[in-house]
Design a protein around this motif. Structure first.
Motif, PDB file in Angstrom:
ATOM      1  N   ASN A  60       0.838  -1.197   0.000  1.00 57.45           N
ATOM      2  CA  ASN A  60       0.000   0.000   0.000  1.00 57.45           C
ATOM      3  C   ASN A  60       0.878   1.255   0.000  1.00 57.45           C
ATOM      4  O   ASN A  60       1.626   1.494   0.945  1.00 57.45           O
ATOM      5  CB  ASN A  60      -0.903  -0.017   1.246  1.00 57.45           C
ATOM      6  N   HIS A  62       0.185   4.143   0.595  1.00 56.48           N
ATOM      7  CA  HIS A  62      -0.227   5.096   1.634  1.00 56.48           C
ATOM      8  C   HIS A  62       0.683   5.044   2.863  1.00 56.48           C
ATOM      9  O   HIS A  62       0.783   6.007   3.606  1.00 56.48           O
ATOM     10  CB  HIS A  62      -1.673   4.798   2.036  1.00 56.48           C
ATOM     11  N   GLU A  90       0.300  12.950   2.998  1.00 57.28           N
ATOM     12  CA  GLU A  90      -0.364  11.919   2.203  1.00 57.28           C
ATOM     13  C   GLU A  90       0.067  10.511   2.593  1.00 57.28           C
ATOM     14  O   GLU A  90      -0.416   9.536   2.022  1.00 57.28           O
ATOM     15  CB  GLU A  90      -0.103  12.144   0.719  1.00 57.28           C
ATOM     16  N   PHE A  91       0.974  10.389   3.537  1.00 59.80           N
ATOM     17  CA  PHE A  91       1.409   9.069   3.975  1.00 59.80           C
ATOM     18  C   PHE A  91       1.196   8.913   5.479  1.00 59.80           C
ATOM     19  O   PHE A  91       1.118   9.892   6.216  1.00 59.80           O
ATOM     20  CB  PHE A  91       2.890   8.831   3.647  1.00 59.80           C
TER      21      PHE A  91
END
Length: 400
Positions: A60, A62, A90-91
């Motif tokens: 992923n 993320h 964003e992470f």
């Protein structure tokens, strides 16, 4: 009429048989999707020593995995898990490690996931204390060792054979490996030309493979059930602050929390060692982190990351200079480590955030060995630059 006494045993065996025979795909389908997010800050040993959760995390984009040891549990408002959550990056940092998780343990973990590491950005926090003259020992290795990762390493055909053989030689020195009859036999067959050992390994391999499959299923069930939720306070006080303002905020917090000693150690931690402090003065004369078997273990880790195509950022944490001076630990014994580890990392083409010049920076460390309030601010900046594709080494100066 009395029921047969053995009926509970039969029932238990039937339940066990059903549990074992349930297809892995069925179990995976029952694992809640939110399990990976939940595990990001749980610091759960079952996740460290397992496979499924980390595999899904690495797949992923993320998540940004952060590997390390006990410093990861020092959660405060400046810790990456809080800072990047409240600032809306964003992470999401995913923490992997606990006390005693040193190079060999991380090596097994990385080897488990070589398929997911290509192009994956990650952060790796290094501790000077790993590099003791004798290297890692049983007390650090045993609690963090994963039988699943150990068995998967035995059957792993993707790790370079030279790296694998060197790693096996080291692993066979520790009791969970050398005392395991199946695993030790297969490992020994990997590093010897003895025909008898090769034949012996071929005989035990099917049993080892079956046991390994049970460990995989066990990991899936643990992932299904989940760990105990890790409660932590989320602080929004770091939002919309410049790095300079964050550093000032960190200094104020550090000052409040370490008032009872001259070493900038937290009050609570200093109270634990207060009675021993006089006896520790000049107790480390002649010590050094410059020579240790840990460097060879760390090189194996670097080799696996290099071959897998990972993109790591290494955080070189300093020691608490005032405390180390007090104990008589020579400056050259610390500098030897900083210089050697930096050279070792850069020789592989990896980035390093070298904070060795912060030994005497108040509140950079929280105690004698763990990164603290101000240290996390510098680390957050390095991580942000790294994630955005900037050269970290060129921007480690003053915070602004």
């Amino acid at each position: 009429m009395k029921k047969p006494l053995f009926s509970p045993i039969i029932l238990a065996l039937l339940v066990l048989l059903i549990v074992v025979l349930i297809p892995n795909k069925w179990i995976e389908g029952m694992i809640p999707k939110e399990r990976i997010n939940q595990a990001a800050t749980e610091l759960n040993p079952f996740m460290f020593q397992g496979k499924y959760v980390q595999q899904k995390m690495l797949e992923n984009k993320h998540f940004l995995p952060i590997y390390g040891s006990s410093e990861l549990a020092r959660l405060d408002r400046f810790h990456p898990s809080n800072y990047f959550k409240v600032t809306g990056e964003e992470f999401t940092p995913f923490l992997i490690g606990r006390g005693g998780t040193e190079s060999l343990i991380h090596l097994l973990n990385f080897s488990e996931h070589t398929n997911q590491l290509k192009g994956k950005k990650m952060v790796f926090v290094l501790s000077p204390q790993w590099f003791q003259p004798q290297g890692t020992d049983e007390s650090h290795f045993v609690p963090n060792y994963s039988s699943l990762q150990g068995y998967d390493f035995a059957f792993n055909q993707k790790v370079n054979p030279t790296i694998k053989k060197e790693a096996i030689k080291r692993l066979l020195k520790f009791s969970p490996v050398k005392d395991d009859p199946f695993l030790s036999t297969i490992y020994q067959a990997e590093i010897t030309n003895d025909p008898w050992m090769k034949r012996k390994a071929s005989l035990v391999r099917p049993f080892a493979y079956a046991y390994r499959n049970l460990l995989v299923k066990k990991d899936l069930y643990y992932s299904l059930v989940g760990g105990k939720p890790h409660k932590r306070e989320i602080s929004h006080k770091v939002r919309d602050k410049s790095w300079g303002k964050l550093a000032i905020q960190a200094e104020k917090m550090g000052s409040r929390k370490s008032k009872n000693n001259q070493f900038c150690i937290t009050n609570g931690q200093f109270n634990k060692i207060k009675k021993m402090v006089p006896s520790l003065k000049d107790s480390k004369k002649g010590a050094s982190y410059g020579k240790s078997p840990e460097y060879d273990d760390f090189q194996l880790l670097l080799d696996v990351l290099k071959e897998s195509g990972a993109q790591p950022l290494f955080i070189s944490v300093p020691v608490n200079g005032k405390w180390y001076d007090y104990t008589g630990f020579p400056k050259e014994g610390r500098t030897a480590y900083y210089e050697r580890i930096k050279k070792q990392i850069q020789s592989q083409g990896f980035q390093i955030a070298d904070f060795s010049n912060h030994e005497y920076d108040p509140y950079f460390m929280k105690d004698t060995i763990h990164i603290g309030w101000k240290g996390w601010v510098y680390t957050d900046k390095a991580i942000k630059n790294f994630y955005e594709g900037k050269k970290v080494e060129e921007d480690l100066g003053r915070l602004n």
